[in-house]
Enzyme design. Structure first.
Site, PDB file in Angstrom:
ATOM      1  N   LYS A   1      74.440  -0.356  40.224  1.00 33.18           N
ATOM      2  CA  LYS A   1      73.732   0.572  39.357  1.00 33.18           C
ATOM      3  C   LYS A   1      72.235   0.260  39.320  1.00 33.18           C
ATOM      4  O   LYS A   1      71.567   0.403  40.318  1.00 33.18           O
ATOM      5  CB  LYS A   1      74.381   0.541  37.967  1.00 33.18           C
ATOM      6  CG  LYS A   1      75.923   0.630  38.006  1.00 33.18           C
ATOM      7  CD  LYS A   1      76.455   1.922  38.559  1.00 33.18           C
ATOM      8  CE  LYS A   1      77.935   1.888  38.906  1.00 33.18           C
ATOM      9  NZ  LYS A   1      78.848   1.463  37.865  1.00 33.18           N
TER      10      LYS A   1
ATOM     11  N   ASP B   1      79.569  -7.272  29.953  1.00 30.42           N
ATOM     12  CA  ASP B   1      79.196  -6.386  31.060  1.00 30.42           C
ATOM     13  C   ASP B   1      77.814  -5.835  30.703  1.00 30.42           C
ATOM     14  O   ASP B   1      77.673  -5.029  29.783  1.00 30.42           O
ATOM     15  CB  ASP B   1      80.249  -5.269  31.176  1.00 30.42           C
ATOM     16  CG  ASP B   1      79.970  -4.312  32.332  1.00 30.42           C
ATOM     17  OD1 ASP B   1      78.819  -4.236  32.786  1.00 30.42           O
ATOM     18  OD2 ASP B   1      80.925  -3.621  32.762  1.00 30.42           O
TER      19      ASP B   1
ATOM     20  N   ARG C   1      82.173 -16.746  54.587  1.00 30.15           N
ATOM     21  CA  ARG C   1      82.982 -16.411  53.407  1.00 30.15           C
ATOM     22  C   ARG C   1      82.647 -17.349  52.246  1.00 30.15           C
ATOM     23  O   ARG C   1      82.679 -16.975  51.085  1.00 30.15           O
ATOM     24  CB  ARG C   1      84.482 -16.483  53.735  1.00 30.15           C
ATOM     25  CG  ARG C   1      85.382 -16.432  52.484  1.00 30.15           C
ATOM     26  CD  ARG C   1      86.799 -15.907  52.740  1.00 30.15           C
ATOM     27  NE  ARG C   1      87.422 -16.424  53.926  1.00 30.15           N
ATOM     28  CZ  ARG C   1      87.984 -17.645  54.035  1.00 30.15           C
ATOM     29  NH1 ARG C   1      87.974 -18.479  53.008  1.00 30.15           N
ATOM     30  NH2 ARG C   1      88.546 -18.023  55.156  1.00 30.15           N
TER      31      ARG C   1
HETATM   32  C1  LIG Z   1      80.154   0.963  37.765  1.00 30.15           C
HETATM   33  C2  LIG Z   1      80.537   0.045  36.670  1.00 30.15           C
HETATM   34  C3  LIG Z   1      81.509  -0.967  36.869  1.00 30.15           C
HETATM   35  C4  LIG Z   1      82.241  -1.112  38.183  1.00 30.15           C
HETATM   36  O1  LIG Z   1      81.414  -1.534  39.209  1.00 30.15           O
HETATM   37  P1  LIG Z   1      81.620  -1.150  40.770  1.00 30.15           P
HETATM   38  O2  LIG Z   1      80.383  -1.691  41.388  1.00 30.15           O
HETATM   39  O3  LIG Z   1      81.795   0.322  40.851  1.00 30.15           O
HETATM   40  O4  LIG Z   1      82.855  -1.873  41.203  1.00 30.15           O
HETATM   41  C5  LIG Z   1      81.790  -1.793  35.801  1.00 30.15           C
HETATM   42  N1  LIG Z   1      81.179  -1.672  34.606  1.00 30.15           N
HETATM   43  C6  LIG Z   1      80.251  -0.720  34.378  1.00 30.15           C
HETATM   44  C7  LIG Z   1      79.621  -0.617  33.028  1.00 30.15           C
HETATM   45  C8  LIG Z   1      79.908   0.167  35.391  1.00 30.15           C
HETATM   46  O5  LIG Z   1      79.004   1.125  35.151  1.00 30.15           O
END
Ligand SMILES: *Cc1c(COP(=O)(O)O)cnc(C)c1O
Length: 373
Positions: A196, A171, A47
């Site tokens: 992604k 992000d 962990r």
């Molecule tokens: C998919 C996504 C998230 C969330 O991520 P998860 O891996 O689904 O928890 C956050 N920000 C963006 C821009 C995303 O495309």
């Protein structure tokens, strides 16, 4: 060494057999040295840390030009780790066009701890400044944004945040470090849904935070993660490390395909509008050109002429594009975004979000041609 080389060799977990491929270390516990206090490689319990996670974090930090990275079990776990460092009374400013899950966790779950949120149009730094109050501690940026592919001037908002003494987090999921390095533009922390483009094959859920400095914020996030347990599994870390080996090859194809598809769709009579910062008359083009290198990413959105029915009809007729959520995989996806967002969504009913894969672009264009005809 250059990044392509580092993504293959840096941080590799060694195995006594001389295996060319990293082993997956599934052990949850690690042997203590004779003094009962120290550990051979610093691993104690999975962990806290694990060889595969450490290897992955080394690569992620290199990719974004940061000094440290924390890998998480999902993108939202990574976002949550930042919000957990806030205190009651703190205020956050987020974009009006933000990945709706990030906004949801703030407005639905963190509100109960007395954390407030304001929404602003981040394509105008003055609107961000106007939304900030004396209590603002965090500015959350997403560029290109989701699903309207709006562009935020990273350097301008980073400077604004610094002036007001608050944290700037970006992000970088849509742009990816192939195109954009927010830390170099003054952003404090980069967040990723590694699910992604970094994973790239729609088969790993993961998230990451990458830090410009190894500061108190990093220590707080790391301690919360160790004690709270939002850790990715060794297998997911291994799989993501493997994906990173080909990341620099996949990304330019996503981007070039998206540019060609956007150009085709922009000229199509059944398309009302294309949102893609690579297009010269896109609202975000000027700023995107300044801060994005080597292209504009693999995701775009379109407004189909007509309304919900016309958009759904076009979606249904597409044969190569799979009708599914998410983005960043080798296969192309299309999604009627409004159908999956929450009740308060302002996403237009005729908007389709397209994740352009790395198939042959002629096939992708032909598919849209038949679907829109
Ligand atoms: C998919 C996504 C998230 C969330 O991520 P998860 O891996 O689904 O928890 C956050 N920000 C963006 C821009 C995303 O495309």
């Amino acid at each position: 060494m250059k990044i392509e080389t580092q993504l293959i060799h840096a941080g590799k977990v060694e195995h006594s057999s001389g295996a060319v491929v990293e082993p997956i270390v599934l052990a949850t516990s690690f042997e203590r040295e004779g003094d009962q206090l120290s550990y051979r490689d610093g691993f104690l319990y999975s962990r806290y840390d694990n060889p595969n996670r450490r290897s992955l974090e080394t690569k992620l930090a290199l990719l974004e030009g940061g000094v440290a990275a924390c890998a998480f079990s999902s993108g939202l776990a990574a976002a949550t780790a930042i919000f957990q460092t806030l205190k009651t009374g703190d205020h956050v400013v987020v974009p009006d066009d933000i990945y709706f899950g990030v906004r949801l966790i703030l407005q639905k779950h963190f509100a109960q701890f007395g954390i407030s949120v304001s929404v602003a149009d981040f394509s105008d730094p003055r609107a961000v400044a106007a939304a900030m109050t004396r209590k603002t501690r965090l500015v959350w940026i997403e560029t290109p944004s989701n699903p309207r592919i709006k562009i935020t001037d990273l350097a301008a908002v980073a400077a604004l945040a610094r002036k007001k003494g608050c944290l700037a987090v970006a992000d970088n999921t849509f742009a990816t470090p192939f195109h954009q390095n927010p830390l170099a533009l003054g952003i404090d922390v980069v967040m990723h849904s590694t699910t992604k483009y970094l994973a790239g094959h729609s088969d790993i859920l993961g998230g990451a935070l990458i830090f410009r400095e190894k500061n108190e914020l990093f220590e707080t996030v790391r301690a919360f993660q160790k004690n709270g347990g939002s850790a990715p599994s060794p297998f997911d870390c291994w799989l993501l490390s493997r994906s990173l080996a080909t990341f620099q090859l996949r990304m330019p194809v996503h981007s070039a395909n998206a540019m060609r598809l956007a150009t085709f769709l922009e000229g199509h009579e059944k398309v009302e509008k294309v949102f893609y910062a690579g297009l010269k008359n896109d609202a975000g083009h000027r700023v995107a050109k300044k801060q994005m290198q080597k292209g504009f990413g693999g995701t775009l959105s379109i407004l189909v002429k007509g309304g919900r029915a016309e958009a759904l009809e076009a979606c249904k007729k597409l044969q190569i594009f799979t009708h599914a959520t998410s983005l960043g995989g080798v296969e192309s996806l299309v999604e009627h975004r409004r159908s999956v967002e929450w009740a308060g969504s302002t996403t237009p009913e005729n908007l389709l979000r397209i994740s352009v894969g790395i198939e042959n672009i002629e096939d992708l264009i032909a598919d849209f041609e038949q679907a829109l005809s």
